[in-house]
Design a protein around this motif. Sequence first.
Motif, PDB file in Angstrom:
ATOM      1  N   ASP A   1       3.320  -5.812  -7.091  1.00 52.13           N
ATOM      2  CA  ASP A   1       3.457  -5.505  -5.565  1.00 52.13           C
ATOM      3  C   ASP A   1       4.997  -5.568  -5.412  1.00 52.13           C
ATOM      4  O   ASP A   1       5.446  -5.655  -4.287  1.00 52.13           O
TER       5      ASP A   1
ATOM      6  N   ALA B   1       7.398  -2.442  -6.111  1.00 47.44           N
ATOM      7  CA  ALA B   1       7.936  -1.230  -6.130  1.00 47.44           C
ATOM      8  C   ALA B   1       9.110  -1.226  -5.336  1.00 47.44           C
ATOM      9  O   ALA B   1      10.208  -0.654  -5.383  1.00 47.44           O
TER      10      ALA B   1
ATOM     11  N   GLU C   1       0.998  -1.265   0.060  1.00 46.74           N
ATOM     12  CA  GLU C   1       0.077  -0.083   0.016  1.00 46.74           C
ATOM     13  C   GLU C   1       0.955   1.126   0.208  1.00 46.74           C
ATOM     14  O   GLU C   1       0.227   2.161  -0.158  1.00 46.74           O
ATOM     15  N   LYS C   2       2.157   1.202   0.232  1.00 48.54           N
ATOM     16  CA  LYS C   2       2.892   2.387   0.568  1.00 48.54           C
ATOM     17  C   LYS C   2       3.385   3.082  -1.048  1.00 48.54           C
ATOM     18  O   LYS C   2       3.776   4.075  -0.875  1.00 48.54           O
ATOM     19  N   TYR C   3       3.340   2.280  -1.927  1.00 47.23           N
ATOM     20  CA  TYR C   3       3.926   2.624  -3.236  1.00 47.23           C
ATOM     21  C   TYR C   3       2.962   2.866  -4.406  1.00 47.23           C
ATOM     22  O   TYR C   3       2.424   1.868  -4.671  1.00 47.23           O
ATOM     23  N   LYS C   4       3.188   3.862  -5.149  1.00 47.77           N
ATOM     24  CA  LYS C   4       2.209   4.070  -6.223  1.00 47.77           C
ATOM     25  C   LYS C   4       2.364   3.174  -7.380  1.00 47.77           C
ATOM     26  O   LYS C   4       1.515   2.760  -8.009  1.00 47.77           O
ATOM     27  N   HIS C   5       3.809   2.653  -7.683  1.00 51.44           N
ATOM     28  CA  HIS C   5       3.795   1.885  -8.483  1.00 51.44           C
ATOM     29  C   HIS C   5       3.042   0.312  -8.431  1.00 51.44           C
ATOM     30  O   HIS C   5       2.467  -0.403  -9.235  1.00 51.44           O
ATOM     31  N   ASN C   6       2.646   0.188  -7.250  1.00 52.11           N
ATOM     32  CA  ASN C   6       1.943  -1.058  -6.717  1.00 52.11           C
ATOM     33  C   ASN C   6       0.419  -0.906  -7.445  1.00 52.11           C
ATOM     34  O   ASN C   6      -0.359  -1.736  -7.155  1.00 52.11           O
ATOM     35  N   LEU C   7       0.063   0.404  -7.643  1.00 52.31           N
ATOM     36  CA  LEU C   7      -1.366   0.460  -7.879  1.00 52.31           C
ATOM     37  C   LEU C   7      -1.588  -0.085  -9.509  1.00 52.31           C
ATOM     38  O   LEU C   7      -2.654  -0.211 -10.181  1.00 52.31           O
ATOM     39  N   THR C   8      -0.725  -0.307 -10.155  1.00 51.03           N
ATOM     40  CA  THR C   8      -0.500  -1.018 -11.688  1.00 51.03           C
ATOM     41  C   THR C   8      -0.869  -2.529 -11.559  1.00 51.03           C
ATOM     42  O   THR C   8      -0.886  -3.072 -12.507  1.00 51.03           O
TER      43      THR C   8
END
Length: 120
Positions: A68, A70, A58-65
């Motif tokens: 998991d 980033a 949940e900490k990194y924006k890359h993981n919104l893609t």
Amino acid sequence: MNITSDVERIVTKSGIKEGLCLVNPMHITASVFINDEESGLKEDFIRFLEDLVPYNPEKYKHNLTGEDNAHSHIKRQLMGREVVIAVTDGKLDFGTWEQIFYGEFDGMRPKKVLVKVIGE
């Protein structure tokens, strides 16, 4: 993972006496770096990287893609992409205690390491 002996074999097989050896992990979540083969130091690196860049989806924006990993991309940036080692008289030209390491920070995909030897 210490890959020094593998790289040394490749340099020997190349037959060059003077030149350069590039070692690249060929993946965005892996690193090749030079340091000391000492178990405490290796544990220190792992702890340092985990403290600085913990696994936390949940900490990194890359993981919104949908990924998991980033944290793995960031760790690779910190440890570096590749190394280039001088070859002198047919041998890798290391300082005292230097060894070549492959660092894997994700582990989800097959990886390969590129070793390119240039010289005469």
